[in-house]
Motif scaffolding. Sequence first.
Motif, PDB file in Angstrom:
ATOM      1  N   ASP A 232      -9.976  15.492  -4.135  1.00 22.02           N
ATOM      2  CA  ASP A 232      -9.326  15.459  -5.446  1.00 22.02           C
ATOM      3  C   ASP A 232      -7.805  15.399  -5.338  1.00 22.02           C
ATOM      4  O   ASP A 232      -7.109  15.213  -6.340  1.00 22.02           O
ATOM      5  CB  ASP A 232      -9.757  16.646  -6.312  1.00 22.02           C
ATOM      6  N   LYS A 233      -7.307  15.495  -4.123  1.00 22.36           N
ATOM      7  CA  LYS A 233      -5.853  15.441  -3.940  1.00 22.36           C
ATOM      8  C   LYS A 233      -5.546  14.953  -2.534  1.00 22.36           C
ATOM      9  O   LYS A 233      -6.232  15.332  -1.571  1.00 22.36           O
ATOM     10  CB  LYS A 233      -5.248  16.827  -4.151  1.00 22.36           C
ATOM     11  N   ARG A 234      -4.524  14.149  -2.450  1.00 21.85           N
ATOM     12  CA  ARG A 234      -4.067  13.714  -1.136  1.00 21.85           C
ATOM     13  C   ARG A 234      -2.554  13.525  -1.210  1.00 21.85           C
ATOM     14  O   ARG A 234      -2.039  12.945  -2.168  1.00 21.85           O
ATOM     15  CB  ARG A 234      -4.748  12.415  -0.732  1.00 21.85           C
TER      16      ARG A 234
ATOM     17  N   HIS B  21     -10.086   9.831 -13.910  1.00 20.11           N
ATOM     18  CA  HIS B  21      -8.640   9.693 -14.038  1.00 20.11           C
ATOM     19  C   HIS B  21      -7.988   9.808 -12.665  1.00 20.11           C
ATOM     20  O   HIS B  21      -8.362  10.663 -11.851  1.00 20.11           O
ATOM     21  CB  HIS B  21      -8.108  10.767 -14.980  1.00 20.11           C
ATOM     22  N   LEU B  22      -7.007   8.976 -12.458  1.00 19.80           N
ATOM     23  CA  LEU B  22      -6.263   8.927 -11.199  1.00 19.80           C
ATOM     24  C   LEU B  22      -4.780   8.978 -11.547  1.00 19.80           C
ATOM     25  O   LEU B  22      -4.355   8.346 -12.518  1.00 19.80           O
ATOM     26  CB  LEU B  22      -6.597   7.600 -10.511  1.00 19.80           C
ATOM     27  N   SER B  23      -4.013   9.715 -10.776  1.00 15.86           N
ATOM     28  CA  SER B  23      -2.576   9.717 -11.014  1.00 15.86           C
ATOM     29  C   SER B  23      -1.814   9.652  -9.701  1.00 15.86           C
ATOM     30  O   SER B  23      -2.318  10.042  -8.647  1.00 15.86           O
ATOM     31  CB  SER B  23      -2.157  10.971 -11.795  1.00 15.86           C
ATOM     32  N   LEU B  24      -0.614   9.116  -9.813  1.00 20.04           N
ATOM     33  CA  LEU B  24       0.304   9.042  -8.681  1.00 20.04           C
ATOM     34  C   LEU B  24       1.545   9.830  -9.049  1.00 20.04           C
ATOM     35  O   LEU B  24       2.170   9.548 -10.077  1.00 20.04           O
ATOM     36  CB  LEU B  24       0.678   7.586  -8.380  1.00 20.04           C
TER      37      LEU B  24
ATOM     38  N   PHE C 232       0.832  -1.204   0.000  1.00 26.74           N
ATOM     39  CA  PHE C 232       0.000   0.000   0.000  1.00 26.74           C
ATOM     40  C   PHE C 232       0.867   1.256   0.000  1.00 26.74           C
ATOM     41  O   PHE C 232       1.845   1.354   0.750  1.00 26.74           O
ATOM     42  CB  PHE C 232      -0.892  -0.015   1.241  1.00 26.74           C
ATOM     43  N   ILE C 233       0.505   2.208  -0.874  1.00 26.68           N
ATOM     44  CA  ILE C 233       1.227   3.478  -0.901  1.00 26.68           C
ATOM     45  C   ILE C 233       0.346   4.594  -0.360  1.00 26.68           C
ATOM     46  O   ILE C 233       0.700   5.278   0.607  1.00 26.68           O
ATOM     47  CB  ILE C 233       1.646   3.854  -2.340  1.00 26.68           C
ATOM     48  N   ILE C 234      -0.791   4.790  -0.988  1.00 20.08           N
ATOM     49  CA  ILE C 234      -1.656   5.906  -0.641  1.00 20.08           C
ATOM     50  C   ILE C 234      -3.048   5.648  -1.191  1.00 20.08           C
ATOM     51  O   ILE C 234      -3.209   4.900  -2.162  1.00 20.08           O
ATOM     52  CB  ILE C 234      -1.082   7.243  -1.199  1.00 20.08           C
ATOM     53  N   ASP C 235      -4.040   6.240  -0.551  1.00 24.19           N
ATOM     54  CA  ASP C 235      -5.403   6.072  -1.025  1.00 24.19           C
ATOM     55  C   ASP C 235      -6.111   7.423  -1.068  1.00 24.19           C
ATOM     56  O   ASP C 235      -5.620   8.422  -0.534  1.00 24.19           O
ATOM     57  CB  ASP C 235      -6.182   5.086  -0.148  1.00 24.19           C
ATOM     58  N   ILE C 236      -7.246   7.441  -1.722  1.00 26.70           N
ATOM     59  CA  ILE C 236      -8.033   8.665  -1.807  1.00 26.70           C
ATOM     60  C   ILE C 236      -9.501   8.299  -1.986  1.00 26.70           C
ATOM     61  O   ILE C 236      -9.826   7.344  -2.703  1.00 26.70           O
ATOM     62  CB  ILE C 236      -7.541   9.578  -2.960  1.00 26.70           C
ATOM     63  N   ARG C 237     -10.355   9.039  -1.324  1.00 26.45           N
ATOM     64  CA  ARG C 237     -11.797   8.818  -1.467  1.00 26.45           C
ATOM     65  C   ARG C 237     -12.351   9.809  -2.489  1.00 26.45           C
ATOM     66  O   ARG C 237     -11.746  10.841  -2.763  1.00 26.45           O
ATOM     67  CB  ARG C 237     -12.476   8.955  -0.111  1.00 26.45           C
ATOM     68  N   SER C 238     -13.503   9.499  -3.006  1.00 20.40           N
ATOM     69  CA  SER C 238     -14.043  10.281  -4.121  1.00 20.40           C
ATOM     70  C   SER C 238     -14.499  11.674  -3.711  1.00 20.40           C
ATOM     71  O   SER C 238     -14.783  12.493  -4.577  1.00 20.40           O
ATOM     72  CB  SER C 238     -15.203   9.524  -4.777  1.00 20.40           C
ATOM     73  N   ASN C 239     -14.553  11.945  -2.408  1.00 22.95           N
ATOM     74  CA  ASN C 239     -14.920  13.293  -1.983  1.00 22.95           C
ATOM     75  C   ASN C 239     -13.702  14.224  -1.908  1.00 22.95           C
ATOM     76  O   ASN C 239     -13.799  15.359  -1.468  1.00 22.95           O
ATOM     77  CB  ASN C 239     -15.642  13.266  -0.639  1.00 22.95           C
TER      78      ASN C 239
ATOM     79  N   LEU D 230      -3.795  12.262  -7.242  1.00 26.87           N
ATOM     80  CA  LEU D 230      -4.776  13.207  -7.765  1.00 26.87           C
ATOM     81  C   LEU D 230      -5.929  12.436  -8.373  1.00 26.87           C
ATOM     82  O   LEU D 230      -5.719  11.435  -9.064  1.00 26.87           O
ATOM     83  CB  LEU D 230      -4.146  14.101  -8.838  1.00 26.87           C
ATOM     84  N   LEU D 231      -7.127  12.902  -8.105  1.00 28.73           N
ATOM     85  CA  LEU D 231      -8.325  12.254  -8.620  1.00 28.73           C
ATOM     86  C   LEU D 231      -9.136  13.267  -9.401  1.00 28.73           C
ATOM     87  O   LEU D 231      -9.507  14.316  -8.869  1.00 28.73           O
ATOM     88  CB  LEU D 231      -9.153  11.681  -7.470  1.00 28.73           C
TER      89      LEU D 231
END
Lengths: 115, 112
Positions: free
Chosen positions: B55-57, B72-75, B46-53, B65-66
């Motif tokens: 756009d950046k974490r 689209h998702l980017s790391l 696991f590196i990092i996660d993000i929820r749909s609410n 970035l979401l």
Amino acid sequence: EPEVTQTPSHQVTQMGQEVILRCVPISNHLYFYWYRQILGQKVEFLVSFYNNEISEKSEIFDDQFSVERPDGSNFTLKIRSTKLEDSAMYFCASTYDRGQAGELFFGEGSRLTVL
Amino acid sequence: GESVGLHLPTLSVQEGDNSIINCAYSNSASDYFIWYKQESGKGPQFIIDIRSNMDKRQGQRVTVLLNKTVKHLSLQIAATQPGDSAVYFCAENLTGRRALTFGSGTRLQVQP
């Protein structure tokens, strides 16, 4: 640092034979999973397990597959009658937090080769 | 149907440069996204996660970035190091499900 351990690291078996892959999840974790990865392909979900029962399974996880937590530490995946297409790396994973379905801790995998 | 995919199978960068790994998803119902790193012979990490609410974490040297508009998702990995060389997978999770759906992976090669 606690880790998920899997045995064996590599198993070679004949088609039609039964295989048991073993996993020791992190001790305070509550949710357990099996995923598989066919060489060069995506990691695919097989099954999740919580409170001594299957909570979710994929289409891959058909009647030839079963999981069990026979004691307080081990989590096993049994393939009853292996087929050539079962050859893959099988990963066990665990997590503590129900809300964090994605923060899984994976083992290093058991490579299954079916001849 | 559901799909999680990656634009580039291999990304080669120079040590010290920033890396950007991209991922597209097609299921608008997905509400949780995760990046995993897999080193040779090891399980995904696991590196990092993000929820749909969101756009950046940001994490340590990594940013996810979401963009829900274009799915689209980017790391982003800052100051890429040789130890960052691995295959990176994005994964998505649907509300109420335990299963993660993984993408096909991008191999990151860091040149010294």
